[in-house]
Design a protein around this motif. Structure first.
Motif, PDB file in Angstrom:
ATOM      1  N   SER A 116       0.861  -1.251   0.020  1.00 50.83           N
ATOM      2  CA  SER A 116       0.025   0.200   0.131  1.00 50.83           C
ATOM      3  C   SER A 116       0.912   1.257  -0.019  1.00 50.83           C
ATOM      4  O   SER A 116       0.576   2.261  -0.711  1.00 50.83           O
ATOM      5  N   PHE A 117       1.910   1.304   0.771  1.00 48.17           N
ATOM      6  CA  PHE A 117       2.610   2.378   0.938  1.00 48.17           C
ATOM      7  C   PHE A 117       3.510   2.646  -0.462  1.00 48.17           C
ATOM      8  O   PHE A 117       3.559   3.745  -0.929  1.00 48.17           O
ATOM      9  N   LYS A 118       3.714   1.585  -0.968  1.00 45.78           N
ATOM     10  CA  LYS A 118       4.569   1.732  -2.286  1.00 45.78           C
ATOM     11  C   LYS A 118       3.709   2.446  -3.405  1.00 45.78           C
ATOM     12  O   LYS A 118       4.000   3.182  -4.169  1.00 45.78           O
ATOM     13  N   TRP A 123       2.061   6.644  -6.897  1.00 52.80           N
ATOM     14  CA  TRP A 123       0.777   7.439  -7.604  1.00 52.80           C
ATOM     15  C   TRP A 123       0.677   8.820  -7.220  1.00 52.80           C
ATOM     16  O   TRP A 123       0.434   9.595  -8.099  1.00 52.80           O
ATOM     17  N   TYR A 124       1.154   9.141  -5.917  1.00 52.06           N
ATOM     18  CA  TYR A 124       0.720  10.648  -5.780  1.00 52.06           C
ATOM     19  C   TYR A 124       1.945  11.493  -5.146  1.00 52.06           C
ATOM     20  O   TYR A 124       1.800  12.834  -5.017  1.00 52.06           O
ATOM     21  N   LEU A 125       2.858  10.733  -4.775  1.00 54.21           N
ATOM     22  CA  LEU A 125       3.927  11.482  -4.193  1.00 54.21           C
ATOM     23  C   LEU A 125       5.536  11.336  -4.978  1.00 54.21           C
ATOM     24  O   LEU A 125       6.463  11.644  -4.264  1.00 54.21           O
ATOM     25  N   ASP A 126       5.309  10.973  -6.138  1.00 57.69           N
ATOM     26  CA  ASP A 126       6.490  10.752  -6.646  1.00 57.69           C
ATOM     27  C   ASP A 126       7.803  10.055  -6.134  1.00 57.69           C
ATOM     28  O   ASP A 126       8.874  10.324  -6.175  1.00 57.69           O
ATOM     29  N   ASP A 127       7.306   8.978  -5.370  1.00 57.20           N
ATOM     30  CA  ASP A 127       8.335   8.171  -4.570  1.00 57.20           C
ATOM     31  C   ASP A 127       9.349   9.116  -3.647  1.00 57.20           C
ATOM     32  O   ASP A 127      10.264   8.682  -3.487  1.00 57.20           O
ATOM     33  N   LEU A 128       8.751  10.153  -3.054  1.00 56.60           N
ATOM     34  CA  LEU A 128       9.822  11.071  -2.443  1.00 56.60           C
ATOM     35  C   LEU A 128       9.664  10.384  -0.923  1.00 56.60           C
ATOM     36  O   LEU A 128      10.381  11.216  -0.228  1.00 56.60           O
ATOM     37  N   PHE A 170      -6.477   4.764   1.525  1.00 61.53           N
ATOM     38  CA  PHE A 170      -6.707   6.043   1.865  1.00 61.53           C
ATOM     39  C   PHE A 170      -5.916   6.423   3.009  1.00 61.53           C
ATOM     40  O   PHE A 170      -5.671   7.605   3.384  1.00 61.53           O
ATOM     41  N   VAL A 171      -6.215   5.535   4.101  1.00 63.43           N
ATOM     42  CA  VAL A 171      -5.661   5.779   5.328  1.00 63.43           C
ATOM     43  C   VAL A 171      -4.261   6.119   5.334  1.00 63.43           C
ATOM     44  O   VAL A 171      -3.479   6.807   6.092  1.00 63.43           O
ATOM     45  N   MET A 172      -3.522   5.078   4.510  1.00 68.24           N
ATOM     46  CA  MET A 172      -1.989   5.015   4.347  1.00 68.24           C
ATOM     47  C   MET A 172      -1.414   6.519   3.772  1.00 68.24           C
ATOM     48  O   MET A 172      -0.738   6.836   4.256  1.00 68.24           O
ATOM     49  N   TYR A 173      -2.172   6.937   2.787  1.00 65.88           N
ATOM     50  CA  TYR A 173      -1.991   8.035   1.881  1.00 65.88           C
ATOM     51  C   TYR A 173      -2.046   9.483   3.169  1.00 65.88           C
ATOM     52  O   TYR A 173      -1.024  10.211   3.156  1.00 65.88           O
ATOM     53  N   HIS A 174      -3.017   9.494   4.017  1.00 66.35           N
ATOM     54  CA  HIS A 174      -3.147  10.320   4.949  1.00 66.35           C
ATOM     55  C   HIS A 174      -2.091  10.439   5.816  1.00 66.35           C
ATOM     56  O   HIS A 174      -1.347  11.271   6.186  1.00 66.35           O
ATOM     57  N   GLU A 175      -1.518   9.161   6.305  1.00 65.75           N
ATOM     58  CA  GLU A 175      -0.381   9.113   7.147  1.00 65.75           C
ATOM     59  C   GLU A 175       0.774   9.393   6.860  1.00 65.75           C
ATOM     60  O   GLU A 175       1.663  10.159   7.266  1.00 65.75           O
ATOM     61  N   MET A 176       0.970   9.083   5.412  1.00 63.80           N
ATOM     62  CA  MET A 176       2.358   9.496   4.508  1.00 63.80           C
ATOM     63  C   MET A 176       2.277  10.948   4.381  1.00 63.80           C
ATOM     64  O   MET A 176       3.276  11.433   4.437  1.00 63.80           O
ATOM     65  N   LEU A 177       1.110  11.754   4.242  1.00 66.43           N
ATOM     66  CA  LEU A 177       1.385  12.994   4.363  1.00 66.43           C
ATOM     67  C   LEU A 177       1.777  13.554   5.476  1.00 66.43           C
ATOM     68  O   LEU A 177       2.493  14.726   5.564  1.00 66.43           O
TER      69      LEU A 177
END
Length: 227
Positions: A116-118, A123-128, A170-177
């Motif tokens: 999920s993280f990968k 998809w959204y964070l350019d692997d940053l 969805f939750v993963m993306y939120h925490e990654m932000l």
């Protein structure tokens, strides 16, 4: 711990108090105890009568004194319930926390969460975003995810283990932000959900629909758990 080291740490707590409340007489007995039961860089504080005890993870032992004083001042503010203030030591502490992920040990990545993280990173964070620890937490229906700056760990609620993949994402993306954007250490009260955060969060495909779906999923699962 030898007495001379204990005395030095007691003086740090007293010093933290005096620097935080310079016009107040420090009529308290201060003590600091180190414990291995805390997670990395964990800490708490208790006051009973005139006795104030700070309990710190052993990982704080090798940190610069001014940073530890900032931590102790943050804890003192909580027990005295004073208006939020920012000292130079608190600013140093917040900067330290903001960059703590660099030194945190990365040793746990649950396979499904790593995928999920990968996916979200690509998809959204350019692997940053550097891969943190990724773990399943307890079965919670109110807190679906959490990012710990101290341990560089994203925890996803165990209630999502059998959830549709897009809800985990969805939750993963939120925490990654949270990991990516962090917070402004100069603010009296850090704002973790800034305008930039909210704007980036809404880039998730079908954001509003997915947010509502997550709420309904949590509500349904919570009901099933009760009965």
């Amino acid at each position: 711990m030898p007495d001379r080291y204990q005395q030095e740490e007691v003086n740090l707590l007293r010093e933290a108090y005096i620097r935080l409340f310079p016009t107040s007489l420090a009529a308290y007995n201060f003590s600091v105890k180190y414990s291995g039961r805390f997670k990395t860089f964990g800490a708490n504080i208790h006051m009973k009568g005139t006795n104030i005890t700070a309990n710190l993870s052993r990982t704080w032992d090798k940190v610069d004194n001014d940073i530890v004083i900032g931590l102790l001042q943050e804890l003192l503010i909580k027990i005295f319930k004073k208006n939020r203030v920012v000292t130079k030591e608190i600013e140093l502490y917040k900067i330290f926390v903001k960059h703590m992920h660099i030194i945190a040990v990365k040793h746990t990545q649950e396979p499904e969460l790593l995928e999920s993280f990968k996916r979200m990173n690509s998809w959204y964070l350019d692997d940053l975003v550097e891969t943190p620890n990724l773990i399943w937490g307890k079965r919670s229906y109110t807190v679906m995810g959490h990012y710990n700056f101290h341990t560089d760990t994203i925890t996803i609620s165990g209630s999502l283990k059998k959830a549709p993949q897009h809800l985990i994402d969805f939750v993963m993306y939120h925490e990654m932000l949270h990991k990516l954007l962090k917070f402004d250490p100069s603010k009296v009260k850090p704002n973790y959900h800034t305008a930039e955060f909210r704007q980036m969060e809404k880039q998730f495909d079908n954001f509003q629909q997915t947010e509502e779906e997550l709420k309904e999923f949590a509500k349904k699962k919570k009901f099933q758990w009760w009965f």
